[in-house]
Design a protein around this motif. Structure first.
Motif, PDB file in Angstrom:
ATOM      1  N   LYS A  89      25.573  94.338 -77.855  1.00 45.28           N
ATOM      2  CA  LYS A  89      24.198  94.764 -77.310  1.00 45.28           C
ATOM      3  C   LYS A  89      23.519  93.973 -76.234  1.00 45.28           C
ATOM      4  O   LYS A  89      23.518  92.826 -76.559  1.00 45.28           O
ATOM      5  N   ARG A  90      22.933  94.461 -75.340  1.00 47.30           N
ATOM      6  CA  ARG A  90      22.602  93.719 -74.125  1.00 47.30           C
ATOM      7  C   ARG A  90      21.197  93.996 -74.068  1.00 47.30           C
ATOM      8  O   ARG A  90      20.352  93.536 -73.133  1.00 47.30           O
ATOM      9  N   GLN A  91      20.664  95.243 -74.422  1.00 48.59           N
ATOM     10  CA  GLN A  91      19.334  95.590 -73.969  1.00 48.59           C
ATOM     11  C   GLN A  91      18.821  96.870 -74.733  1.00 48.59           C
ATOM     12  O   GLN A  91      19.664  97.587 -75.501  1.00 48.59           O
ATOM     13  N   ASP A  94      20.643 100.609 -75.384  1.00 54.12           N
ATOM     14  CA  ASP A  94      22.107 100.839 -74.979  1.00 54.12           C
ATOM     15  C   ASP A  94      23.054 101.150 -76.082  1.00 54.12           C
ATOM     16  O   ASP A  94      24.130 101.534 -76.338  1.00 54.12           O
ATOM     17  N   GLU A  95      22.279 101.397 -77.362  1.00 58.43           N
ATOM     18  CA  GLU A  95      22.732 102.138 -78.847  1.00 58.43           C
ATOM     19  C   GLU A  95      24.251 101.484 -79.191  1.00 58.43           C
ATOM     20  O   GLU A  95      25.296 101.727 -79.749  1.00 58.43           O
ATOM     21  N   ARG A  96      24.151  99.969 -78.808  1.00 60.80           N
ATOM     22  CA  ARG A  96      25.328  99.201 -79.051  1.00 60.80           C
ATOM     23  C   ARG A  96      24.732  98.379 -80.399  1.00 60.80           C
ATOM     24  O   ARG A  96      23.768  97.924 -80.569  1.00 60.80           O
TER      25      ARG A  96
END
Length: 172
Positions: free
Chosen positions: A77-79, A82-84
């Protein structure tokens, strides 16, 4: 005469089926009580590629669950948006018994490194990453916004076994 004995058994059978429905089941005590310390997990391991979460105590696996992740599960997840599902070492920071997903355990994302990388890119790192219920039994498609999802019955079991400050390792 045969009809009279048949009806009570029919009613009893219907009641047993209704009570065993996952939608009809609610624990007598809400929220479920935290298990004694010697029964609790002291570590959580998540393997995103295997869609598996394990609870450990003293280095031994005590429970294993099939999990579902965010809609874009590959990568860290980066931001926000982003649905991560994040990857790395975190902790459980809060237990929410009023979650809209039955019960939830907050993961400490973003940590300082996550905030620093987002700041360097000029984006919001996001947050509110949870382990929660809400997945129908047998459902097999990733559907969260980055959380780790279980069935309601499974999150009830995890809720009993995981205290605040339990470390969680999330691997790709």
């Amino acid at each position: 005469m045969k009809r009279q004995w048949f009806r009570p058994w029919l009613v009893l059978g219907f009641c047993v089926l209704a009570a065993s429905s996952p939608h009809a089941r609610k624990p007598a005590v809400w929220p479920p009580a935290l298990a004694p310390a010697d029964e609790r997990a002291d570590e959580i391991r998540v393997d995103k590629s295997e869609r598996r979460m394990q609870l450990l105590r003293d280095g031994k696996v005590i429970r294993t669950y099939r999990i579902l992740l965010g809609d874009a599960p590959v990568g860290h997840k980066r931001q926000q948006g982003d649905e991560r599902t994040p990857e790395g070492l975190y902790r459980i920071t809060f237990r929410n018994d009023k979650s809209r997903f039955h019960l939830s355990l907050r993961v400490s994302y973003p940590n300082e490194a996550d905030r620093a990388q987002a700041r360097a890119r000029g984006v919001d790192p996001g947050g509110d990453i949870m382990i929660h219920g809400g997945t129908p039994p047998g459902y097999g498609t990733d559907w969260t916004d980055g959380c780790i999802a279980l069935t309601d019955r499974e999150i009830e079991e995890v809720w009993r076994l995981v205290a605040v400050d339990t470390p969680i390792s999330i691997e790709p």
